[in-house]
Structures are given as structure tokens and as C-alpha cells.
Design a protein around this motif. Structure first.
Motif, short mmCIF file in Angstrom:
data_model
loop_
_atom_site.label_atom_id
_atom_site.label_comp_id
_atom_site.label_asym_id
_atom_site.label_seq_id
_atom_site.Cartn_x
_atom_site.Cartn_y
_atom_site.Cartn_z
N PHE A 8 1.17 -1.11 0.01
CA PHE A 8 0.77 0.04 0.37
C PHE A 8 0.55 1.44 0.07
O PHE A 8 2.18 1.08 0.08
CB PHE A 8 -0.74 0.12 1.15
CG PHE A 8 -0.20 0.15 2.29
CD1 PHE A 8 0.08 1.65 2.98
CD2 PHE A 8 0.49 -0.74 2.99
CE1 PHE A 8 0.62 1.47 4.28
CE2 PHE A 8 0.79 -0.87 4.55
CZ PHE A 8 0.67 0.08 4.55
N GLU A 9 0.51 2.56 -0.58
CA GLU A 9 0.80 3.22 -0.35
C GLU A 9 0.09 4.61 0.24
O GLU A 9 -1.41 4.46 0.37
CB GLU A 9 0.49 4.34 -1.72
CG GLU A 9 1.65 3.55 -2.56
CD GLU A 9 1.78 4.08 -4.20
OE1 GLU A 9 2.09 5.60 -3.96
OE2 GLU A 9 1.26 3.89 -4.87
N GLU A 10 0.50 5.22 1.98
CA GLU A 10 -0.47 6.51 2.28
C GLU A 10 -0.17 7.15 1.82
O GLU A 10 1.04 7.78 1.25
CB GLU A 10 0.45 5.55 3.96
CG GLU A 10 1.64 6.02 3.85
CD GLU A 10 1.72 5.93 5.50
OE1 GLU A 10 0.83 6.60 6.53
OE2 GLU A 10 2.36 5.25 6.47
N GLN A 11 -0.80 8.85 2.38
CA GLN A 11 -0.75 9.98 0.82
C GLN A 11 -0.25 9.99 0.15
O GLN A 11 -0.02 10.76 -0.60
CB GLN A 11 -0.25 11.07 2.32
CG GLN A 11 -0.64 10.64 3.89
CD GLN A 11 -2.04 11.37 3.89
OE1 GLN A 11 -2.33 12.68 3.14
NE2 GLN A 11 -2.89 11.43 4.27
N ALA A 12 -0.70 8.89 -1.11
CA ALA A 12 -0.56 8.69 -2.56
C ALA A 12 -1.02 10.59 -2.86
O ALA A 12 -2.38 10.88 -2.73
CB ALA A 12 -1.35 7.58 -2.81
N ALA A 13 0.07 10.82 -4.23
CA ALA A 13 0.03 12.14 -4.33
C ALA A 13 -0.84 11.21 -5.18
O ALA A 13 -0.33 10.72 -6.33
CB ALA A 13 0.96 13.10 -4.61
N LEU A 14 -2.35 12.59 -6.08
CA LEU A 14 -3.20 12.41 -7.20
C LEU A 14 -2.54 13.87 -8.28
O LEU A 14 -2.61 14.42 -7.80
CB LEU A 14 -3.74 12.01 -7.23
CG LEU A 14 -4.01 10.67 -6.01
CD1 LEU A 14 -5.96 10.75 -6.09
CD2 LEU A 14 -3.77 9.31 -5.95
N PRO A 15 -2.10 13.42 -9.28
CA PRO A 15 -0.99 14.71 -9.71
C PRO A 15 -3.16 15.01 -10.80
O PRO A 15 -4.09 14.56 -11.48
CB PRO A 15 -1.23 14.42 -10.72
CG PRO A 15 -0.77 13.32 -11.43
CD PRO A 15 -1.48 12.40 -9.80
N VAL A 16 -3.06 16.22 -10.75
CA VAL A 16 -4.10 17.30 -12.27
C VAL A 16 -3.67 17.49 -13.02
O VAL A 16 -2.64 18.64 -12.55
CB VAL A 16 -4.82 17.77 -11.33
CG1 VAL A 16 -6.30 18.17 -11.76
CG2 VAL A 16 -5.62 16.88 -10.28
N THR A 17 -3.52 17.77 -14.27
CA THR A 17 -3.69 19.57 -14.95
C THR A 17 -4.56 19.64 -15.30
O THR A 17 -6.21 18.96 -15.93
CB THR A 17 -2.59 18.30 -16.55
OG1 THR A 17 -2.17 17.22 -16.45
CG2 THR A 17 -2.58 19.06 -17.73
#
Length: 86
Positions: A8-17
Motif C-alpha cells: 500500500f501507499e499512504e498519502q498517495a499524491a494524485l496529479p491533475v492537469t
């Protein structure tokens, strides 16, 4: 040696354009489990529509089709579970 358990990844960054502007860490999902499930953790009195939209947004941005929100502010944990499928 192989380690047991789920990845698992915690506090996973999600990018946006948006309109040509790339924001690498626009949102942060609480957990991404096995690169298959968005897991959002809450402890709130009442789940509002904005909380449901939050999970759905994270799912769309990550490309994942399954989501789960767990709200710990309930008497019985089963009342605090909400699953999502795109």
C-alpha cells in the motif's frame, strides 16, 4: 525473503492537469492498496455528498475502479462502510 501482507501507499499524491497547468500533488488519497483500491478514512458525524464525490474524484484521477470509505465515527463499524465501483 518475501514479506507477507498487502502492499500500500499512504498519502498517495494524485496529479491533475487543468487548462494546461500540471499540479503534481493536487490531491492526496489516504491509501492506495495493491494498486487496485482507493481507501479513504474518515471519523465524521455524518457522511455528506462532498465526501462521496471526494472518493469518486480520487478514483477517476488514479484510474482505479474500486474505492472504499471507512467512517469510524459510528456505533457499529459495518454502518461506516461505503464501497464504490466505477
Amino acid at each position: 525473503m518475501k514479506r507477507a501482507g498487502l502492499r500500500f501507499e499512504e498519502q498517495a499524491a494524485l496529479p491533475v492537469t487543468y487548462e494546461g497547468v500540471f499540479v503534481p500533488e493536487a490531491f492526496r488519497a489516504d491509501f492506495i492498496v495493491e494498486r487496485e483500491l482507493i481507501l479513504e478514512i474518515k471519523s465524521i458525524e455524518r457522511v455528506l455528498p462532498v465526501h462521496n464525490r471526494q472518493v469518486l474524484t480520487y478514483m477517476r484521477l488514479s484510474g482505479l475502479k474500486k474505492g472504499l470509505m471507512i467512517n469510524f465515527h459510528v456505533t457499529l463499524l459495518k454502518h461506516g462502510l461505503k464501497s464504490y465501483v466505477l
